[in-house]
Write an enzyme that holds these catalytic residues in place. Sequence first.
Site, PDB file in Angstrom:
ATOM      1  N   SER A   8       0.960  -1.263  -0.033  1.00 53.08           N
ATOM      2  CA  SER A   8      -0.184   0.024   0.142  1.00 53.08           C
ATOM      3  C   SER A   8       0.881   1.513   0.005  1.00 53.08           C
ATOM      4  CB  SER A   8      -0.899   0.033   1.258  1.00 53.08           C
ATOM      5  OG  SER A   8      -0.116  -0.015   2.356  1.00 53.08           O
ATOM      6  N   TYR A  39      -4.233   1.028   4.025  1.00 49.22           N
ATOM      7  CA  TYR A  39      -5.183   0.071   3.623  1.00 49.22           C
ATOM      8  C   TYR A  39      -5.776  -0.593   4.764  1.00 49.22           C
ATOM      9  CZ  TYR A  39      -3.853  -0.994  -1.180  1.00 49.22           C
ATOM     10  OH  TYR A  39      -3.778  -0.699  -2.824  1.00 49.22           O
ATOM     11  N   GLY A  40      -5.047  -0.566   6.022  1.00 49.21           N
ATOM     12  CA  GLY A  40      -5.286  -1.231   7.196  1.00 49.21           C
ATOM     13  C   GLY A  40      -6.625  -0.746   8.109  1.00 49.21           C
ATOM     14  N   CYS A  70       2.764  -6.954   1.708  1.00 55.49           N
ATOM     15  CA  CYS A  70       1.487  -6.298   2.718  1.00 55.49           C
ATOM     16  C   CYS A  70       0.735  -7.164   3.414  1.00 55.49           C
ATOM     17  CB  CYS A  70       0.808  -5.402   1.812  1.00 55.49           C
ATOM     18  SG  CYS A  70      -0.399  -4.412   2.529  1.00 55.49           S
ATOM     19  N   ASN A  71       0.659  -7.559   4.639  1.00 53.90           N
ATOM     20  CA  ASN A  71       0.034  -8.542   5.459  1.00 53.90           C
ATOM     21  C   ASN A  71      -1.395  -8.032   5.205  1.00 53.90           C
ATOM     22  OD1 ASN A  71       2.181  -9.981   7.467  1.00 53.90           O
ATOM     23  ND2 ASN A  71       2.808  -8.135   6.996  1.00 53.90           N
ATOM     24  N   CYS A 178       3.091  -6.330  10.045  1.00 52.27           N
ATOM     25  CA  CYS A 178       2.878  -5.346   9.191  1.00 52.27           C
ATOM     26  C   CYS A 178       4.336  -4.760   8.406  1.00 52.27           C
ATOM     27  CB  CYS A 178       2.151  -3.936   9.701  1.00 52.27           C
ATOM     28  SG  CYS A 178       1.945  -2.626   8.754  1.00 52.27           S
ATOM     29  N   THR A 179       4.451  -4.827   7.266  1.00 52.75           N
ATOM     30  CA  THR A 179       5.755  -4.269   6.700  1.00 52.75           C
ATOM     31  C   THR A 179       6.229  -2.906   7.127  1.00 52.75           C
ATOM     32  OG1 THR A 179       4.717  -4.085   4.514  1.00 52.75           O
ATOM     33  CG2 THR A 179       5.918  -6.036   4.890  1.00 52.75           C
ATOM     34  N   HIS A 180       5.183  -2.191   7.321  1.00 56.49           N
ATOM     35  CA  HIS A 180       5.520  -0.807   7.863  1.00 56.49           C
ATOM     36  C   HIS A 180       5.975  -0.610   9.317  1.00 56.49           C
ATOM     37  CE1 HIS A 180       2.898   0.686   4.429  1.00 56.49           C
ATOM     38  NE2 HIS A 180       3.514   1.861   4.624  1.00 56.49           N
TER      39      HIS A 180
END
Length: 253
Positions: A8, A39-40, A70-71, A178-180
């Site tokens: 995202s 997105y989350g 993106c999980n 979460c990759t962020h």
Amino acid sequence: MKIAIFDSGFGGLSLLNEALKRFSGVEFIYFADNENAPYGTKSKDEIICLTKKCVKFLVDQKADMITIACNTATSAAITELRSSFSVPIIGMEPAIKLGANTGGDILVVATPATINGNKLSDLIHKVNLQSKTHLLALPKLVKFAQNMEFDSEEVLKYLKDEISKFDLSNIDLLVLGCTHFNYFKDSFRAILPDKIGIIDGVNGTINQMIRRLGGISKFGDKNSISYISSTKNLDIKEIEPYLKRLDIMREIN
Ligand code: DGL
């Protein structure tokens, strides 16, 4: 070999950064749907619709493999993506399997969509963890990362307040789902007792990509990368501070 990596926003750069170290001779396309991040906090239907559009774009770029770094998008949309497109699509899930044998409890942090999605509860059930799993949604971290705000007072206070809701004495492992969140490993480390390990799903996902490519990760001498955003083409100058930070964060566990 053309591999597209989708997120995202800038979180998936954590996977790209590691992929650049593990693959060679790959033409990478990094696609960030910055226009629609985060997105989350969106509904499952919205996430499916946005993700399908992005993956269609990457299929049109003739990607040989697409990794959903993106999980959140994996949780909401992987089934629909795989039934809509024939290209191999690799998803990403919170790495709770790695905590299966730790003995202590596990704290999984992710976006609200991942935390509340059926995919995570199915995974916890399937892995049949001996450990108790605690779940925590941290939606603000995605915005902080998108704005390149990594270690401000506000970030630290947010994390301290959220983590203090848990009794950490039984927790052995923090799973970054979460990759962020990979941008904040130093702040997590500063808040958590040393006995709590920190893991993310990046290496597991890259292992899965390599398995899917028949065990091959070397396709030539040099990798190349093009960065594309749904807002505009991304300048490498915008990306560099993210990659630099990720190089520091990858040493923290
Ligand atoms: N980086 C994404 C993940 O791994 C989600 C960020 C968002 O909320 O857009 O879940």
